[in-house]
Design an enzyme around this catalytic site. Structure first.
Site, PDB file in Angstrom:
ATOM      1  N   THR A   1     -38.898  18.789 -22.073  1.00  0.00           N
ATOM      2  CA  THR A   1     -37.609  18.125 -21.575  1.00  0.00           C
ATOM      3  C   THR A   1     -37.557  18.053 -20.046  1.00  0.00           C
ATOM      4  OG1 THR A   1     -36.397  18.605 -23.398  1.00  0.00           O
ATOM      5  CG2 THR A   1     -35.091  17.951 -21.450  1.00  0.00           C
TER       6      THR A   1
ATOM      7  N   ARG B   1     -30.449  14.018 -35.218  1.00  0.00           N
ATOM      8  CA  ARG B   1     -30.283  15.191 -34.689  1.00  0.00           C
ATOM      9  C   ARG B   1     -30.404  15.001 -33.201  1.00  0.00           C
ATOM     10  NH1 ARG B   1     -33.184  18.170 -30.285  1.00  0.00           N
ATOM     11  NH2 ARG B   1     -32.617  20.398 -30.546  1.00  0.00           N
ATOM     12  N   VAL B   2     -29.029  15.505 -32.229  1.00  0.00           N
ATOM     13  CA  VAL B   2     -29.025  15.556 -31.039  1.00  0.00           C
ATOM     14  C   VAL B   2     -28.887  16.997 -30.508  1.00  0.00           C
ATOM     15  CG1 VAL B   2     -27.170  15.043 -29.314  1.00  0.00           C
ATOM     16  CG2 VAL B   2     -27.775  13.352 -30.977  1.00  0.00           C
ATOM     17  N   GLY B   3     -29.867  17.197 -29.456  1.00  0.00           N
ATOM     18  CA  GLY B   3     -29.979  18.468 -28.837  1.00  0.00           C
ATOM     19  C   GLY B   3     -28.983  18.821 -27.834  1.00  0.00           C
TER      20      GLY B   3
HETATM   21  N1  ASP Z   1     -33.893  21.113 -25.141  1.00  0.00           N
HETATM   22  C1  ASP Z   1     -34.483  19.970 -25.777  1.00  0.00           C
HETATM   23  C2  ASP Z   1     -33.719  19.841 -27.506  1.00  0.00           C
HETATM   24  O1  ASP Z   1     -33.463  20.574 -27.943  1.00  0.00           O
HETATM   25  C3  ASP Z   1     -35.773  20.216 -26.069  1.00  0.00           C
HETATM   26  C4  ASP Z   1     -36.470  20.956 -25.131  1.00  0.00           C
HETATM   27  O2  ASP Z   1     -36.225  21.235 -24.029  1.00  0.00           O
HETATM   28  O3  ASP Z   1     -37.748  21.447 -25.441  1.00  0.00           O
HETATM   29  O4  ASP Z   1     -33.769  18.753 -27.738  1.00  0.00           O
END
Ligand code: ASP
Length: 332
Positions: free
Chosen positions: A183, A211-213
């Protein structure tokens, strides 16, 4: 860390943002606001097809669709704009900014976000590159033993597959021998000392559709408040959401802790979460004076920064905080 000089304009970011630093620094040097610079940097990363964790070329969900999350937050006004589970547009960060500027809302998701992007005149395109499709198929097929043939076979096993396959995009990219990125998080501080954060991701590879992070959630994946500081997170978003990690760093500073201690408290909060899928979370933080730090519950992480005095970004190790609260400061 600050060396005592005026540090802003300043960019602090996850490592994969280096591709956009020249554009962001040029804007900051010309006196542009922090938000313009943060968005400009992230946009360059979204364009990079080699980056399988952000924008065009991102790794898809279980269905093979690239679903993107992004957010912007302006530390001057505490206004935020975000999009989540957005398909078919390569610059979700720019669309997130449009949400901030245009709507009485903070976050648009899925088809509504796409409709808004179309209405605002953004161009629709397929974001799944051949390389990303190959990685997706290879991994899914390796898991498909015992399932009936055809891609539709997966659809009745989605929950099981999400449990066994969904992966931090960085780890997924590494597993498949492609560029290891993640990210993108960018914190910018402009001439006036104002702060902004911009984030963007394709999220966890092989995630359950929809799915939302943490990345598009103000307070979880990013937060900016000129009075105290700004922060952003990468890694397992479910943890950063449950601990509201970016806002926690800023709130700990508001409550009087210096930057490093505030960041350490936020990492310690992650260790309190019960989570069978627990994994790495790294945070990037800047205080109102332009001091900065990267901190993680994982060893070996780094981040990049550049001030107006510097001709190129420099890489710094992140501080690893163990469950006992001790920090391990790698020599840079
Ligand atoms: N934080 C991001 C998510 O959970 C993924 C990542 O940063 O690796 O979608």
């Amino acid at each position: 860390m600050s060396d005592g000089r005026v540090t802003h304009p300043l960019l602090v970011a996850s490592r994969n943002a280096d591709i956009g630093f020249a554009a962001g620094m040029e804007l900051l040097r010309a006196g542009a606001p922090a938000l313009d610079a943060a968005v400009a940097v992230v946009q360059r990363v979204e364009d990079n097809p080699k980056d399988h964790t952000v924008g065009y070329g991102g790794l898809p969900n279980l269905h093979g669709d690239v679903e993107l999350d992004a957010m912007v937050m302006d530390g001057s006004t505490l206004k935020a704009g975000a999009v989540a589970a957005l398909k078919g547009f390569r610059h979700p960060v720019v669309i997130a900014r449009k949400v901030l500027e245009t709507l009485p809302h903070v976050l648009l998701a899925g088809e509504g976000a796409a409709e808004f992007a179309r209405e605002m005149g953004f161009e629709e395109e397929s974001l799944l590159t051949d390389e990303a499709r190959t990685i997706w198929k290879r991994r899914l097929e390796a898991e498909a033993d015992g399932l009936p043939p055809g891609v539709a076979r997966y659809y009745r096993h989605m929950a099981r597959l999400a449990r066994s396959l969904a992966k931090d995009p960085e780890a997924a990219a590494q597993e498949h021998g492609t560029d290891v990125t993640g990210t993108v998080i960018v914190i910018a501080q402009d001439h006036a000392g104002h702060l902004a954060v911009a984030t963007s991701t394709s999220g966890w590879a092989w995630k359950y559709p929809g799915r939302v992070g943490d990345t598009p959630i103000p307070g979880a994946g990013g937060y900016a408040d000129n009075r105290y500081g700004a922060a952003g997170c990468t890694g397992r978003g479910e943890m950063a959401m449950r601990a509201v990690t970016a806002r926690s760093v800023v709130l700990y500073m508001k409550m009087g802790l210096p930057l490093w201690s505030a960041a350490r408290e936020a990492v310690l909060d992650l260790y309190a979460l019960e989570d069978e899928f627990a994994s790495g979370v790294t945070l990037y933080a800047v205080d109102a004076h332009g001091n900065h730090v990267g901190m993680s519950n994982q060893e070996g992480r780094t981040y990049i920064f550049q001030t107006a005095h510097m001709t190129a970004p420099a890489e710094r190790p992140c501080i690893f905080v163990g469950p006992d609260g001790r920090w391990h400061i790698p020599s840079s």
